[in-house]
Design a protein around this motif. Structure first.
Motif, mmCIF file in Angstrom:
data_model
loop_
_atom_site.group_PDB
_atom_site.id
_atom_site.type_symbol
_atom_site.label_atom_id
_atom_site.label_comp_id
_atom_site.label_asym_id
_atom_site.label_seq_id
_atom_site.Cartn_x
_atom_site.Cartn_y
_atom_site.Cartn_z
ATOM 1 N N SER A 1 0.833 -1.204 0.000
ATOM 2 C CA SER A 1 0.000 0.000 0.000
ATOM 3 C C SER A 1 0.873 1.263 0.000
ATOM 4 O O SER A 1 2.038 1.253 0.406
ATOM 5 C CB SER A 1 -0.928 0.015 1.216
ATOM 6 O OG SER A 1 -0.198 0.030 2.419
ATOM 7 N N GLU A 2 0.294 2.355 -0.511
ATOM 8 C CA GLU A 2 0.925 3.666 -0.603
ATOM 9 C C GLU A 2 2.331 3.549 -1.196
ATOM 10 O O GLU A 2 2.503 3.004 -2.279
ATOM 11 C CB GLU A 2 0.902 4.358 0.764
ATOM 12 C CG GLU A 2 -0.510 4.660 1.255
ATOM 13 C CD GLU A 2 -0.533 5.442 2.541
ATOM 14 O OE1 GLU A 2 0.528 5.887 3.020
ATOM 15 O OE2 GLU A 2 -1.647 5.628 3.091
ATOM 16 N N GLU B 1 -1.449 1.534 -5.269
ATOM 17 C CA GLU B 1 -1.313 2.312 -6.493
ATOM 18 C C GLU B 1 -1.230 1.482 -7.775
ATOM 19 O O GLU B 1 -1.768 1.905 -8.804
ATOM 20 C CB GLU B 1 -0.106 3.247 -6.368
ATOM 21 C CG GLU B 1 -0.305 4.307 -5.304
ATOM 22 C CD GLU B 1 0.891 5.221 -5.143
ATOM 23 O OE1 GLU B 1 1.799 5.177 -6.008
ATOM 24 O OE2 GLU B 1 0.922 5.985 -4.163
ATOM 25 N N TYR C 1 -4.509 1.520 0.260
ATOM 26 C CA TYR C 1 -4.413 2.297 -0.983
ATOM 27 C C TYR C 1 -3.263 1.729 -1.811
ATOM 28 O O TYR C 1 -2.088 1.962 -1.526
ATOM 29 C CB TYR C 1 -4.168 3.770 -0.665
ATOM 30 C CG TYR C 1 -4.197 4.662 -1.890
ATOM 31 C CD1 TYR C 1 -5.404 5.065 -2.450
ATOM 32 C CD2 TYR C 1 -3.014 5.090 -2.486
ATOM 33 C CE1 TYR C 1 -5.433 5.877 -3.578
ATOM 34 C CE2 TYR C 1 -3.034 5.897 -3.610
ATOM 35 C CZ TYR C 1 -4.245 6.291 -4.152
ATOM 36 O OH TYR C 1 -4.265 7.093 -5.277
#
Length: 367
Positions: free
Chosen positions: A44-45, A181, A179
């Motif tokens: 994530s991130e 990407e 999250y």
């Protein structure tokens, strides 16, 4: 290659040569389509926690011990009364059809051949029944993502129990996805049906579609949910996604039969600690009352050793097995577990440990 709904799936079935597990990622990247590979490999991130999972192992050293009359160390161990050849087991990973046309069935076959435990995800592309059949009597766990629809949870638990699951893994750190990407950049959507969700949609009589069931995923999970699942299914319930000793205590107080220390391979909360960073404190809180399983970032036999010496009873891997699945099907998966166990056995001997229990008592140097 096999093409399903326009998505190219590997159909390889062959032994693979492994020098180290890290190299499998680049090899698999050449086979798995971009969207599928991004989903499998991503964190994530900016993936700080994913990277920390690996770096955390370097905060301790293994104390070499000699003159201990160690020869041909044994990697066998047991959990919930089930004997296995290695303390390395398969973590539940979703949508394995992204890597291979046989998906979870091939993984289960390879894991069984290696003499260890398979974990089947709720969101598998192969059904519970197919995975259980491919396990050929070998032990396997069923991983539950809870839904707000309790009938759906019951249907999955009933199916898992009827097909011989040894335990239920209740994942509690994924009320929503981190999250990620690569998924956004690739505009990724699952090209393959989730077999267990599709089966419920077809048989529930309510006309629910797969996306409706996804939307019904339970957001608020408490100790009461742990207890409800445990009381309903009548199997050991392992709570997965524990990263704090207080949460381990809550899980145990709610009837958990096992604690699974994991940050989901760095796919959820970025900026959190590496999984190995928190393992010792959680193991101390558990204090041997139930088995402790550990995952996230494991790629070497020395890391298996460090995790066991820090309080884990079993160590799980995910991505390396999925990369091997794409490269060689069931044979590839078997090779990964046998390779990592081979590395672990070498470390055991050099550290003066004859058994897995000896490893758990081994000294680590902190700096």
């Amino acid at each position: 290659m096999t093409v399903t709904n326009g998505y190219e799936q590997s159909d390889r079935e062959q032994a693979i040569k492994i020098i180290n597990l890290d190299e499998l990622e680049d090899q698999a990247r050449q086979i798995i389509p971009q969207g599928g590979f991004g989903y499998i490999s991503e964190g994530s991130e900016d993936e700080w926690t994913k990277a920390r999972n690996r770096a955390a192992f370097n905060t301790v050293q293994i104390a070499p011990r000699v003159l201990h009359s160690v020869e041909a160390p044994s990697t066998s161990t047991s959990v919930f009364g089930v004997s296995i050849k290695t303390p390395v087991i398969m973590a539940p990973t979703a949508a394995q059809g992204l890597a291979h046309t046989r998906g979870e069935a091939a993984t289960a076959e390879g894991v069984a051949a290696a003499g260890t435990i398979m974990s089947q995800s709720t969101y598998g592309t192969t059904s519970i029944a197919e995975t259980a059949e491919a396990s050929k009597g070998a032990p396997w766990f069923f991983q539950l993502y809870m839904s707000n629809d309790w009938e759906f949870n019951e249907a999955l638990l009933d199916e898992a129990k009827s097909h011989g699951a040894a335990a239920v893994v209740l994942t509690v750190d994924s009320m929503q996805g981190g999250y990620r990407e690569p998924d956004i950049r690739n505009e990724f959507q699952f090209p393959l049906p989730m077999a267990n969700l599709a089966a419920f949609s077809e048989t529930s009589g309510k006309g629910k579609g797969i996306f409706e069931i996804y939307a019904a995923a339970k957001q608020k999970i408490t100790g009461a949910d742990v207890r409800r699942v445990a009381e309903y299914v009548g199997l050991p319930v392992i709570v997965k996604g524990i990263q704090d000793p207080c949460d381990a205590a809550l899980a145990l107080g709610s009837g958990a039969s096992g604690i699974w220390v994991s940050n989901h391979g760095g796919r959820q909360l970025n900026g959190g600690p590496g999984s190995f960073d928190v393992l010792p404190s959680i193991a101390r809180a558990v204090n041997g009352r139930v088995p402790v399983i550990f995952d996230s970032g494991v790629r070497r036999g020395s890391q298996v050793f460090k995790a066991l010496a820090s309080g884990a009873d079993l160590v799980a891997i995910g991505r390396p097995a999925i990369y091997a699945l794409a490269l060689g099907g069931a044979q590839g998966v078997r090779t990964v577990f046998e390779y990592l166990t081979h590395e672990f056995r070498i470390v055991m001997q050099l550290a003066g440990t004859q058994t897995v229990d000896d490893v758990k008592r081994a000294k680590l140097l902190h700096y």
